[in-house]
Design an enzyme around this catalytic site. Sequence first.
Site, short mmCIF file in Angstrom:
data_model
loop_
_atom_site.label_atom_id
_atom_site.label_comp_id
_atom_site.label_asym_id
_atom_site.label_seq_id
_atom_site.Cartn_x
_atom_site.Cartn_y
_atom_site.Cartn_z
N ARG A 117 4.35 7.47 -4.55
CA ARG A 117 4.32 6.27 -3.05
C ARG A 117 4.86 7.15 -2.33
O ARG A 117 6.12 6.16 -1.38
CB ARG A 117 5.67 5.04 -4.13
CG ARG A 117 4.56 4.21 -5.74
CD ARG A 117 3.52 4.08 -5.03
NE ARG A 117 3.56 3.12 -6.14
CZ ARG A 117 2.79 4.24 -7.36
NH1 ARG A 117 1.56 4.91 -6.67
NH2 ARG A 117 2.07 3.73 -8.73
N SER A 159 5.37 -5.33 -5.72
CA SER A 159 6.76 -5.16 -6.38
C SER A 159 7.70 -4.50 -5.09
O SER A 159 7.08 -3.19 -4.13
CB SER A 159 5.45 -3.57 -6.95
OG SER A 159 4.57 -3.82 -7.67
N GLU A 192 10.44 -0.34 -2.64
CA GLU A 192 8.78 0.36 -2.36
C GLU A 192 8.11 -0.75 -0.35
O GLU A 192 7.78 -0.13 0.45
CB GLU A 192 8.08 -0.77 -2.86
CG GLU A 192 6.36 0.55 -3.15
CD GLU A 192 5.44 0.29 -4.45
OE1 GLU A 192 4.92 -0.04 -4.15
OE2 GLU A 192 6.72 0.74 -5.74
#
Length: 350
Positions: free
Chosen positions: A170, A244, A340
């Site tokens: 990520r 998320s 995130e």
Amino acid sequence: MSTDFKSLVETDVDLKPYNTLNISARARYFATIESESQLKEVLRHPKTEGLKIMVLGGGSNVLFADDFDGLILHIEIKGREVVKENDEYVWLKIGAGENWHQAVRYCVEKGWGGIENLSLIPGTVGAAPIQNIGAYGVELEEVFEWLEAVDIEGRETRRYEKGDCNFGYRDSIFKGELKGVVIVTNVVLKLSKNPELNTSYGAIQSEIEKRNIDELTIRDISDIVIDIRNSKLPNPDLLGNAGSFFKNSIVENDVFERIKMEYPEAPGYEMGDQKMKVPAGWLIEEAGWKGKVVGNTGTYKQQALVIVNHGGATGGEILNLADQIKESVEEQFGIALVPEVNIVSSDGKV
């Protein structure tokens, strides 16, 4: 003589329609960008100099904790073009403003494989390499070839090959040293005409068995992933959310072993280099947050990793809940959750 700034931008714009958490916040200036030339014109304008600049795509990975006292560039650059092709692969150039899921389904319809496991991930194509999006055993970097980006001063278009991007979990160079330096305009993916299907993820295997599929195709994989995601994640059109909210936690093996001693059922996935990935959703659920309602916000009843807006929540409320969850998980497990979602506060992007 430069174009009048007022013809290029809007002022005092409500950002609620532009973020999937459905948070009301205001942008001092806002420009919808539909081409690279338009982007350069706005960036080069004398009145842009000195302004804080934020790039916004689908708004599916952002929390506006405050108003934004600067210029938001809403990237709407469209287009799909095959720039190279042979018997095995096709190189597809996609505009940064294209909807990611629609681009995936376009490739599935064409029979081009490689991104079917990434179906229904919200957001735009331009955000995909920045975040190095991943799901169900596949990460974007596996099909990424190169991208085009304009420097923040609007002077030139640069090309970044896969090796330039420092892809990680990520993560990419565009979240690090190139954050706020360049703006993605086009992305090129290398897709297979004879795809090898990735069914390594347990939930996909289970669905294949349930459906008694004999000859598996990329369309089957895409359909299965869509169904799995729909069963776990709320539709932002019905319940505001940014997917998320936290990254899964990467911990040293000894940290994971300590957790396993107290929680034998704790899930973990080997990441190499003596590290394990622990699902953030499991940590949050074990800390007692799954489905909890706090004022106008809370966590999703089917997935603790998703923070939701039950209606009327402010960015500050969402951020406060996220901080409470972080403190709770750190106290219980000794693991510091990392958002995130990109958090925009009064002093700019965090």
